[in-house]
Write a protein that holds these residues in place. Structure first.
Motif, PDB file in Angstrom:
ATOM      1  N   LEU A 173      -1.032  -9.044 -10.295  1.00 19.98           N
ATOM      2  CA  LEU A 173      -0.617 -10.052 -11.273  1.00 19.98           C
ATOM      3  C   LEU A 173      -1.725 -11.086 -11.463  1.00 19.98           C
ATOM      4  CD1 LEU A 173       3.120 -10.703 -10.299  1.00 19.98           C
ATOM      5  CD2 LEU A 173       2.122  -8.865 -11.692  1.00 19.98           C
ATOM      6  N   GLY A 174      -2.116 -11.305 -12.725  1.00 22.16           N
ATOM      7  CA  GLY A 174      -3.260 -12.157 -12.997  1.00 22.16           C
ATOM      8  C   GLY A 174      -4.524 -11.475 -12.539  1.00 22.16           C
ATOM      9  N   ALA A 175      -4.702 -10.239 -13.004  1.00 23.44           N
ATOM     10  CA  ALA A 175      -5.727  -9.345 -12.451  1.00 23.44           C
ATOM     11  C   ALA A 175      -7.154  -9.766 -12.752  1.00 23.44           C
ATOM     12  CB  ALA A 175      -5.495  -7.922 -12.975  1.00 23.44           C
ATOM     13  N   GLY A 176      -7.357 -10.651 -13.735  1.00 20.53           N
ATOM     14  CA  GLY A 176      -8.718 -11.058 -14.064  1.00 20.53           C
ATOM     15  C   GLY A 176      -9.575  -9.873 -14.455  1.00 20.53           C
ATOM     16  N   TRP A 177     -10.811  -9.858 -13.962  1.00 16.83           N
ATOM     17  CA  TRP A 177     -11.708  -8.754 -14.331  1.00 16.83           C
ATOM     18  C   TRP A 177     -11.611  -7.565 -13.370  1.00 16.83           C
ATOM     19  CZ3 TRP A 177     -15.118  -8.327 -10.324  1.00 16.83           C
ATOM     20  CH2 TRP A 177     -15.596  -9.489  -9.705  1.00 16.83           C
ATOM     21  N   GLY A 178     -10.595  -7.575 -12.495  1.00 16.96           N
ATOM     22  CA  GLY A 178     -10.269  -6.355 -11.772  1.00 16.96           C
ATOM     23  C   GLY A 178     -10.738  -6.239 -10.344  1.00 16.96           C
ATOM     24  N   PHE A 179     -11.206  -7.323  -9.732  1.00 14.39           N
ATOM     25  CA  PHE A 179     -11.753  -7.233  -8.381  1.00 14.39           C
ATOM     26  C   PHE A 179     -10.716  -6.734  -7.381  1.00 14.39           C
ATOM     27  CE2 PHE A 179     -12.445  -9.299  -4.220  1.00 14.39           C
ATOM     28  CZ  PHE A 179     -13.650  -8.715  -3.873  1.00 14.39           C
ATOM     29  N   LEU A 180      -9.524  -7.330  -7.360  1.00 22.76           N
ATOM     30  CA  LEU A 180      -8.506  -6.915  -6.400  1.00 22.76           C
ATOM     31  C   LEU A 180      -8.096  -5.462  -6.627  1.00 22.76           C
ATOM     32  CD1 LEU A 180      -6.098 -10.006  -6.178  1.00 22.76           C
ATOM     33  CD2 LEU A 180      -7.778  -9.256  -4.490  1.00 22.76           C
ATOM     34  N   SER A 181      -7.879  -5.098  -7.880  1.00 19.93           N
ATOM     35  CA  SER A 181      -7.423  -3.734  -8.179  1.00 19.93           C
ATOM     36  C   SER A 181      -8.447  -2.684  -7.767  1.00 19.93           C
ATOM     37  CB  SER A 181      -7.115  -3.608  -9.675  1.00 19.93           C
ATOM     38  OG  SER A 181      -5.960  -4.342 -10.003  1.00 19.93           O
ATOM     39  N   ALA A 182      -9.724  -2.999  -7.963  1.00 17.74           N
ATOM     40  CA  ALA A 182     -10.766  -2.056  -7.563  1.00 17.74           C
ATOM     41  C   ALA A 182     -10.661  -1.740  -6.075  1.00 17.74           C
ATOM     42  CB  ALA A 182     -12.146  -2.623  -7.899  1.00 17.74           C
ATOM     43  N   HIS A 183     -10.317  -2.731  -5.265  1.00 15.50           N
ATOM     44  CA  HIS A 183     -10.184  -2.509  -3.824  1.00 15.50           C
ATOM     45  C   HIS A 183      -8.851  -1.864  -3.472  1.00 15.50           C
ATOM     46  CE1 HIS A 183     -13.871  -4.404  -2.319  1.00 15.50           C
ATOM     47  NE2 HIS A 183     -13.793  -5.151  -3.400  1.00 15.50           N
ATOM     48  N   VAL A 184      -7.802  -2.219  -4.186  1.00 19.29           N
ATOM     49  CA  VAL A 184      -6.501  -1.584  -3.943  1.00 19.29           C
ATOM     50  C   VAL A 184      -6.604  -0.075  -4.116  1.00 19.29           C
ATOM     51  CG1 VAL A 184      -4.172  -1.303  -4.902  1.00 19.29           C
ATOM     52  CG2 VAL A 184      -5.086  -3.596  -4.483  1.00 19.29           C
ATOM     53  N   LEU A 185      -7.381   0.357  -5.073  1.00 22.32           N
ATOM     54  CA  LEU A 185      -7.514   1.785  -5.364  1.00 22.32           C
ATOM     55  C   LEU A 185      -8.258   2.550  -4.274  1.00 22.32           C
ATOM     56  CD1 LEU A 185      -8.096   1.485  -9.187  1.00 22.32           C
ATOM     57  CD2 LEU A 185      -6.285   2.844  -8.102  1.00 22.32           C
ATOM     58  N   THR A 186      -8.845   1.843  -3.326  1.00 24.13           N
ATOM     59  CA  THR A 186      -9.482   2.519  -2.191  1.00 24.13           C
ATOM     60  C   THR A 186      -8.484   2.786  -1.067  1.00 24.13           C
ATOM     61  OG1 THR A 186     -10.117   0.482  -1.020  1.00 24.13           O
ATOM     62  CG2 THR A 186     -11.637   1.311  -2.719  1.00 24.13           C
ATOM     63  N   ARG A 187      -7.254   2.249  -1.187  1.00 28.71           N
ATOM     64  CA  ARG A 187      -6.265   2.409  -0.126  1.00 28.71           C
ATOM     65  C   ARG A 187      -5.543   3.747  -0.229  1.00 28.71           C
ATOM     66  NH1 ARG A 187      -8.968  -1.938   0.914  1.00 28.71           N
ATOM     67  NH2 ARG A 187      -7.980  -3.524   2.246  1.00 28.71           N
ATOM     68  N   GLU A 188      -5.153   4.254   0.914  1.00 28.34           N
ATOM     69  CA  GLU A 188      -4.524   5.572   1.014  1.00 28.34           C
ATOM     70  C   GLU A 188      -3.166   5.596   0.308  1.00 28.34           C
ATOM     71  OE1 GLU A 188      -2.692   8.448   4.556  1.00 28.34           O
ATOM     72  OE2 GLU A 188      -4.056   6.793   5.061  1.00 28.34           O
ATOM     73  N   GLY A 189      -2.938   6.648  -0.473  1.00 24.70           N
ATOM     74  CA  GLY A 189      -1.629   6.907  -1.049  1.00 24.70           C
ATOM     75  C   GLY A 189      -1.310   6.185  -2.339  1.00 24.70           C
ATOM     76  N   VAL A 190      -2.209   5.381  -2.852  1.00 27.04           N
ATOM     77  CA  VAL A 190      -1.943   4.660  -4.104  1.00 27.04           C
ATOM     78  C   VAL A 190      -1.964   5.630  -5.275  1.00 27.04           C
ATOM     79  CG1 VAL A 190      -2.799   2.905  -5.702  1.00 27.04           C
ATOM     80  CG2 VAL A 190      -2.850   2.479  -3.237  1.00 27.04           C
ATOM     81  N   GLU A 191      -0.896   5.640  -6.050  1.00 27.23           N
ATOM     82  CA  GLU A 191      -0.808   6.518  -7.220  1.00 27.23           C
ATOM     83  C   GLU A 191      -1.028   5.775  -8.533  1.00 27.23           C
ATOM     84  OE1 GLU A 191       2.856   8.662  -7.159  1.00 27.23           O
ATOM     85  OE2 GLU A 191       2.400   9.707  -5.263  1.00 27.23           O
ATOM     86  N   ALA A 192      -0.727   4.494  -8.562  1.00 26.59           N
ATOM     87  CA  ALA A 192      -0.918   3.711  -9.790  1.00 26.59           C
ATOM     88  C   ALA A 192      -1.098   2.243  -9.433  1.00 26.59           C
ATOM     89  CB  ALA A 192       0.262   3.873 -10.733  1.00 26.59           C
ATOM     90  N   VAL A 193      -2.020   1.590 -10.127  1.00 27.83           N
ATOM     91  CA  VAL A 193      -2.187   0.144 -10.024  1.00 27.83           C
ATOM     92  C   VAL A 193      -2.033  -0.441 -11.421  1.00 27.83           C
ATOM     93  CG1 VAL A 193      -3.740  -1.756  -9.473  1.00 27.83           C
ATOM     94  CG2 VAL A 193      -3.725   0.279  -8.045  1.00 27.83           C
ATOM     95  N   HIS A 194      -1.116  -1.385 -11.550  1.00 29.01           N
ATOM     96  CA  HIS A 194      -0.869  -2.043 -12.832  1.00 29.01           C
ATOM     97  C   HIS A 194      -1.598  -3.379 -12.845  1.00 29.01           C
ATOM     98  CE1 HIS A 194       2.304   0.770 -14.155  1.00 29.01           C
ATOM     99  NE2 HIS A 194       2.530   0.896 -12.850  1.00 29.01           N
ATOM    100  N   LEU A 195      -2.596  -3.483 -13.700  1.00 26.92           N
ATOM    101  CA  LEU A 195      -3.345  -4.729 -13.846  1.00 26.92           C
ATOM    102  C   LEU A 195      -2.701  -5.526 -14.977  1.00 26.92           C
ATOM    103  CD1 LEU A 195      -5.536  -2.296 -13.128  1.00 26.92           C
ATOM    104  CD2 LEU A 195      -7.151  -4.191 -13.307  1.00 26.92           C
ATOM    105  N   VAL A 196      -2.111  -6.668 -14.642  1.00 33.24           N
ATOM    106  CA  VAL A 196      -1.429  -7.512 -15.614  1.00 33.24           C
ATOM    107  C   VAL A 196      -2.238  -8.791 -15.787  1.00 33.24           C
ATOM    108  CG1 VAL A 196       0.752  -8.567 -16.281  1.00 33.24           C
ATOM    109  CG2 VAL A 196       0.745  -6.587 -14.746  1.00 33.24           C
ATOM    110  N   GLU A 197      -2.721  -9.026 -16.991  1.00 29.29           N
ATOM    111  CA  GLU A 197      -3.626 -10.147 -17.220  1.00 29.29           C
ATOM    112  C   GLU A 197      -3.397 -10.717 -18.620  1.00 29.29           C
ATOM    113  OE1 GLU A 197      -6.174 -13.014 -17.588  1.00 29.29           O
ATOM    114  OE2 GLU A 197      -5.876 -12.068 -15.639  1.00 29.29           O
TER     115      GLU A 197
END
Length: 330
Positions: free
Chosen positions: A192-216
């Motif tokens: 939430l409040g994903a900005g330019w995507g820094f957090l999401s880029a790291h979330v996608l390195t975690r095991e088992g993640v199928e989808a990340v919703h970037l809301v900005e």
């Protein structure tokens, strides 16, 4: 305020709108009074989703980016200097007539006025309510081309842009949160409040993640995020995180929520993000959040979640892990 300066400029101050054609209005505040601009001939150009939606609800034509040529333009200055210059450059490039610039002293209007006086003839200014309004006749389309700015590749190989949060590099609070995230976050994660995507880029390195919703809410920010997060599991939403409504509940939410629109801290914004996280999470869902240490989020977290723990931080920031959202307020 614009609604106190614009009437003075139009009523004997020397400013006149062209008799025909569309007037582009860049970046007006959602609550602004545009009575001095004919509504049937105006187009609101706004990057922020809540403001964009608010102006549309008021019956105005709206756009994310202006296209083509306008008969005139009005620029309401944003706080960020580079973003303000880029907005003026765009207005000058797209206006066939007068370009009006308005802003508060706290938005840097004095510096912009000084810089423009060194390059073009300036009319006005009208000074009132701790701000100024002035105007120029549209110069050649490329006269302010050196002020134009858009996404650019910056520190760490990430794309950012003027006006986007943490445009100059990785935000320290977000980096702190990334280091605290567990290896498993669940299948469906929201940023939430994903900005330019820094957090999401790291979330996608975690095991088992199928989808990340970037809301900005910032359109330019979400466009930068599209360049930074190219994993097909990333889903992008230009929307207000506090009202966004996904098709399914989420397993985890990560966020570094904004806490101001102007210069003063507005903790109710972050509190609204906490409430949204509780609404969006599945019954056993998790929230991982970072915030400035002085902001009062603890009570809201304890109202919205069954379990809340401060799990780290430093002298400036605090990290929270909250679990099991409560569907009813205590």
């Amino acid at each position: 305020m614009l609604d106190s300066r614009l009437p003075l400029a139009l009523d004997g101050g020397g400013l006149e709108w062209p008799a025909e054609g569309t007037i582009a209005v860049f970046n007006p505040a959602p609550e602004a009074d545009l009575d001095g601009v004919p509504q049937d001939r105006s187009e609101i150009i706004h990057d922020l989703y809540p403001a964009h939606a608010s102006w549309a609800a008021r019956g105005y034509a709206v756009a994310v980016e202006g296209e083509g040529r306008y008969a005139a333009a009005l620029v309401c200055l944003p706080r960020a200097k580079q973003q303000a210059r880029a907005m003026i450059a765009q207005a000058c490039a797209q206006s066939a007539g007068v370009v009006v610039i308005d802003g508060q002293k706290t938005d840097g209007i004095e510096g912009i006025l000084k810089s423009m006086r060194a390059r073009v003839d300036v009319h006005g200014p009208v000074t009132k309510a701790h701000g100024k309004l002035f105007w120029i006749e549209a110069p050649a389309a490329d006269y302010f081309a050196d002020w134009a700015a858009g996404p650019e590749l910056g520190e760490g190989g990430f794309w950012t842009a003027p006006g986007v949060f943490s445009a100059d590099g990785v935000d320290l609070a977000s980096a702190l949160l990334v280091d605290a995230l567990p290896e498993k976050l669940g299948k469906h994660v929201g940023d939430l409040g994903a900005g330019w995507g820094f957090l999401s880029a790291h979330v996608l390195t975690r095991e088992g993640v199928e989808a990340v919703h970037l809301v900005e809410a910032g359109h330019m920010a979400i466009e930068c995020a599209r360049r930074n997060v190219t994993d097909p599991r990333a889903v992008f939403h230009w929307d207000d995180a506090t009202t966004w409504d996904p098709a399914h509940k989420l397993d985890t939410i990560v966020m570094n929520p904004p806490f101001h629109v102007g210069r003063a801290a507005e903790p109710q914004i972050g509190q609204a993000f906490v409430a949204a996280a509780a609404r969006l999470l599945a019954p056993q869902g998790h929230l991982w959040m970072v915030a400035n240490r002085h902001l009062p989020y603890e009570d809201e977290l304890k109202t919205r979640f069954a379990q809340v723990a401060e799990v780290g931080g430093d002298a400036r920031f605090k990290l929270f892990h909250a679990q099991r959202p409560l569907r009813k307020r205590r």
